[in-house]
Design a protein around this motif. Structure first.
Motif, PDB file in Angstrom:
ATOM      1  N   LEU A   1     -20.202 -23.980  13.118  1.00 28.88           N
ATOM      2  CA  LEU A   1     -19.820 -24.670  14.342  1.00 28.88           C
ATOM      3  C   LEU A   1     -21.057 -24.985  15.171  1.00 28.88           C
ATOM      4  O   LEU A   1     -21.905 -24.134  15.377  1.00 28.88           O
ATOM      5  N   MET A   2     -21.142 -26.189  15.628  1.00 31.69           N
ATOM      6  CA  MET A   2     -22.283 -26.628  16.426  1.00 31.69           C
ATOM      7  C   MET A   2     -21.921 -26.570  17.906  1.00 31.69           C
ATOM      8  O   MET A   2     -21.726 -27.583  18.571  1.00 31.69           O
ATOM      9  N   ARG A   3     -21.807 -25.347  18.390  1.00 28.79           N
ATOM     10  CA  ARG A   3     -21.473 -25.102  19.787  1.00 28.79           C
ATOM     11  C   ARG A   3     -22.265 -23.904  20.274  1.00 28.79           C
ATOM     12  O   ARG A   3     -22.421 -22.928  19.565  1.00 28.79           O
ATOM     13  N   ILE A   4     -22.722 -23.996  21.509  1.00 28.70           N
ATOM     14  CA  ILE A   4     -23.458 -22.894  22.123  1.00 28.70           C
ATOM     15  C   ILE A   4     -22.495 -22.074  22.960  1.00 28.70           C
ATOM     16  O   ILE A   4     -21.709 -22.624  23.726  1.00 28.70           O
ATOM     17  N   VAL A   5     -22.570 -20.764  22.791  1.00 25.60           N
ATOM     18  CA  VAL A   5     -21.837 -19.834  23.642  1.00 25.60           C
ATOM     19  C   VAL A   5     -22.891 -19.120  24.468  1.00 25.60           C
ATOM     20  O   VAL A   5     -23.702 -18.358  23.950  1.00 25.60           O
ATOM     21  N   ASP A   6     -22.901 -19.409  25.753  1.00 27.51           N
ATOM     22  CA  ASP A   6     -23.918 -18.885  26.668  1.00 27.51           C
ATOM     23  C   ASP A   6     -23.273 -17.803  27.522  1.00 27.51           C
ATOM     24  O   ASP A   6     -22.429 -18.079  28.364  1.00 27.51           O
ATOM     25  N   THR A   7     -23.649 -16.552  27.277  1.00 30.20           N
ATOM     26  CA  THR A   7     -23.103 -15.441  28.057  1.00 30.20           C
ATOM     27  C   THR A   7     -24.159 -14.961  29.048  1.00 30.20           C
ATOM     28  O   THR A   7     -25.275 -15.480  29.079  1.00 30.20           O
ATOM     29  N   THR A   8     -23.818 -13.952  29.822  1.00 26.87           N
ATOM     30  CA  THR A   8     -24.780 -13.437  30.802  1.00 26.87           C
ATOM     31  C   THR A   8     -25.958 -12.739  30.129  1.00 26.87           C
ATOM     32  O   THR A   8     -27.016 -12.615  30.727  1.00 26.87           O
ATOM     33  N   ARG A   9     -25.773 -12.293  28.884  1.00 26.92           N
ATOM     34  CA  ARG A   9     -26.830 -11.517  28.211  1.00 26.92           C
ATOM     35  C   ARG A   9     -27.521 -12.250  27.061  1.00 26.92           C
ATOM     36  O   ARG A   9     -28.628 -11.886  26.668  1.00 26.92           O
ATOM     37  N   ASP A  10     -26.843 -13.221  26.458  1.00 32.15           N
ATOM     38  CA  ASP A  10     -27.469 -13.892  25.321  1.00 32.15           C
ATOM     39  C   ASP A  10     -26.875 -15.275  25.089  1.00 32.15           C
ATOM     40  O   ASP A  10     -25.933 -15.683  25.761  1.00 32.15           O
ATOM     41  N   VAL A  11     -27.472 -15.955  24.150  1.00 37.43           N
ATOM     42  CA  VAL A  11     -27.005 -17.268  23.719  1.00 37.43           C
ATOM     43  C   VAL A  11     -26.687 -17.152  22.237  1.00 37.43           C
ATOM     44  O   VAL A  11     -27.497 -16.659  21.454  1.00 37.43           O
ATOM     45  N   ARG A  12     -25.491 -17.583  21.883  1.00 37.83           N
ATOM     46  CA  ARG A  12     -25.092 -17.587  20.479  1.00 37.83           C
ATOM     47  C   ARG A  12     -24.712 -19.004  20.096  1.00 37.83           C
ATOM     48  O   ARG A  12     -24.267 -19.782  20.931  1.00 37.83           O
ATOM     49  N   TYR A  13     -24.876 -19.306  18.837  1.00 37.98           N
ATOM     50  CA  TYR A  13     -24.522 -20.635  18.355  1.00 37.98           C
ATOM     51  C   TYR A  13     -24.237 -20.559  16.859  1.00 37.98           C
ATOM     52  O   TYR A  13     -24.590 -19.593  16.191  1.00 37.98           O
ATOM     53  N   GLY A  14     -23.595 -21.605  16.382  1.00 36.61           N
ATOM     54  CA  GLY A  14     -23.438 -21.754  14.949  1.00 36.61           C
ATOM     55  C   GLY A  14     -22.525 -20.775  14.261  1.00 36.61           C
ATOM     56  O   GLY A  14     -22.855 -20.280  13.185  1.00 36.61           O
ATOM     57  N   LYS A  15     -21.366 -20.480  14.845  1.00 39.87           N
ATOM     58  CA  LYS A  15     -20.416 -19.576  14.197  1.00 39.87           C
ATOM     59  C   LYS A  15     -20.132 -20.068  12.780  1.00 39.87           C
ATOM     60  O   LYS A  15     -19.793 -21.223  12.564  1.00 39.87           O
TER      61      LYS A  15
END
Length: 157
Positions: free
Chosen positions: A106-120
């Motif tokens: 998945l080409m989506r960024i998940v931006d949380t308070t502690r980290d950035v995740r992408y590419g599930k």
């Protein structure tokens, strides 16, 4: 690969055909003619905006409770199915060493308070293919339900 592309194509066709029926819900709920509803529909450039409009119109006090429930049921169904459709329209398809499709990323960024995740990363296996087929069936059912609402409440079409 051919099989997944055919399924995703069918998913997109079924989705687009059904999303366009929101025009009739807009026309009926807003009390406008079909041509005006088409302009409104096309002016809203995202599915989310179109669904929000239909839901908000349905929630107006002037909408009969039975109609409100029927409309909110179909918009809830569409919102639920939209997730899978979006997944397959906004992902990268990955292949194994033999060239066989193995997973999506998945080409989506998940931006949380502690980290950035992408590419599930998710597997494309038989159960996932069944999930796509089931989604196509549910969207087709929603299509029929919208037509029933249009007829039942005398919306312009």
């Amino acid at each position: 690969m051919q099989h997944i592309l055919l399924l995703v194509g069918q998913l997109n066709y079924t989705w687009t055909n059904t999303e366009s029926l929101l025009i009739y819900l807009i026309a009926g709920l807003a009390g406008v003619d079909k041509e005006t509803a088409i302009v409104i529909f096309l002016t809203l450039n995202t599915t989310r905006a179109r669904l929000d409009l239909v839901e908000r119109l349905a929630k107006l006090a002037k909408t009969k409770p039975a109609c409100r429930k029927d409309v909110l049921d179909v918009t809830a169904n569409l919102s639920r199915q939209q997730k899978l459709r979006n997944k397959y329209n906004h992902c990268v398809y990955s292949f194994d060493e033999t060239g066989k499709l193995s997973h999506t990323q998945l080409m989506r960024i998940v931006d949380t308070t502690r980290d950035v995740r992408y590419g599930k990363v998710e597997a494309v296996d038989d159960s996932e293919m069944a999930r796509i087929r089931a989604s196509i069936g549910e969207i087709a059912e929603t299509n029929r339900a919208i037509w029933e609402i249009v007829r039942r409440y005398g919306f312009p079409h």
